[in-house]
Design a protein around this motif. Structure first.
Motif, PDB file in Angstrom:
ATOM      1  N   ASP A 105       0.733  -1.093  -0.078  1.00 47.36           N
ATOM      2  CA  ASP A 105      -0.004  -0.170  -0.050  1.00 47.36           C
ATOM      3  C   ASP A 105       0.860   1.291   0.009  1.00 47.36           C
ATOM      4  O   ASP A 105       1.973   1.122  -0.038  1.00 47.36           O
ATOM      5  CB  ASP A 105      -0.856   0.053   1.256  1.00 47.36           C
ATOM      6  N   ASN A 107       0.150   3.801   2.198  1.00 45.45           N
ATOM      7  CA  ASN A 107      -0.448   4.433   3.441  1.00 45.45           C
ATOM      8  C   ASN A 107       0.698   4.939   4.188  1.00 45.45           C
ATOM      9  O   ASN A 107       1.258   4.060   5.009  1.00 45.45           O
ATOM     10  CB  ASN A 107      -1.356   3.654   4.056  1.00 45.45           C
ATOM     11  N   LYS A 109       2.508   8.602   6.423  1.00 41.55           N
ATOM     12  CA  LYS A 109       2.108   9.915   6.950  1.00 41.55           C
ATOM     13  C   LYS A 109       3.528  10.456   7.051  1.00 41.55           C
ATOM     14  O   LYS A 109       4.207   9.967   7.796  1.00 41.55           O
ATOM     15  CB  LYS A 109       1.351   9.633   8.280  1.00 41.55           C
TER      16      LYS A 109
END
Length: 172
Positions: A105, A107, A109
Motif C-alpha cells: 500500500d 499509506n 504519513k
C-alpha cells in the motif's frame, strides 16, 4: 518525519573517506541498496559498517542509532537495544523478531515539521550559570545539552535545568 512507511528507508554514510584504502563507503552503499531494494524491514534505518572483518553491516533503527567514536569504523551503535538486522550483499537477516514489514500500500504519513528554535549548549567544567539563563525561555522550547564524557554538569546548573524541565522544555 515518516510515519508508517510501507517500504524500507535506508540512510547511509561512511566512517572513512572514499579515497582511503580502508573506506567503508562502497560496502555501506551496496548494503543499503540491498536493504532498500530487497529487504522486508519497512522502517527508517541507518546502514553502517559491522565488524572489522567486513563480513556484514548493521541496520539500525533511525531513532535509536548513535555515532560513538570519531574514527573507529564500526562506531555506529543502537542505543539501549540491538540492531534490527545484519546486511550483506546477499540479503538482510533480521536480528529483532518484531519490526514493520514491507507492504504494497501507499499509506504513509509524512510530518515535515521541525522545531527551529532549539539550542545546543556545550558544557565545560566550571561553566557559569549566567550562560543558562535562556534555558526554559519561551523562545527556546528544546535544547540539547552537550556534556562532558560522563554526562555530568556542575551543581550550580541544576536549578536552570530543573526550571527548564518544569517549563516543558525538551532536554536531550
Amino acid at each position: 518525519m515518516v510515519q508508517n512507511s510501507p517500504i524500507p528507508i535506508v540512510l547511509v554514510g561512511s566512517q572513512r573517506s572514499s579515497d582511503r584504502p580502508s573506506s567503508d563507503a562502497a560496502l555501506n552503499l551496496m548494503h543499503a541498496c540491498t536493504a532498500a531494494g530487497h529487504g522486508d524491514i519497512a522502517e527508517v534505518m541507518v546502514c553502517m559498517f559491522g565488524p572489522t572483518s567486513d563480513e556484514y553491516g548493521f541496520l539500525h533503527r533511525g531513532t535509536r542509532v548513535r555515532k560513538m567514536h570519531s574514527s573507529y569504523r564500526s562506531t555506529f551503535r543502537t542505543i539501549g537495544d540491538t540492531p534490527l538486522a545484519t546486511i550483506t550483499r546477499k540479503g538482510v537477516t533480521p536480528i529483532k523478531p518484531v519490526y514493520n514489514h514491507r507492504r504494497k500500500d501507499r499509506n504513509v504519513k509524512i510530518l515535515p515539521y521541525f522545531e527551529e528554535k532549539v539550542a545546543i549548549v556545550y558544557y565545560y567544567p566550571n561553566m557559569q550559570t549566567r550562560y543558562h539563563r535562556f534555558i526554559g525561555a519561551k523562545w527556546v522550547p528544546g535544547y540539547r545539552h552537550c556534556r562532558d564524557g560522563l554526562g555530568h554538569v556542575n551543581k550550580p546548573l541544576y536549578p536552570a535545568i530543573e526550571r527548564a524541565s518544569k517549563a516543558g522544555v525538551a532536554i536531550i
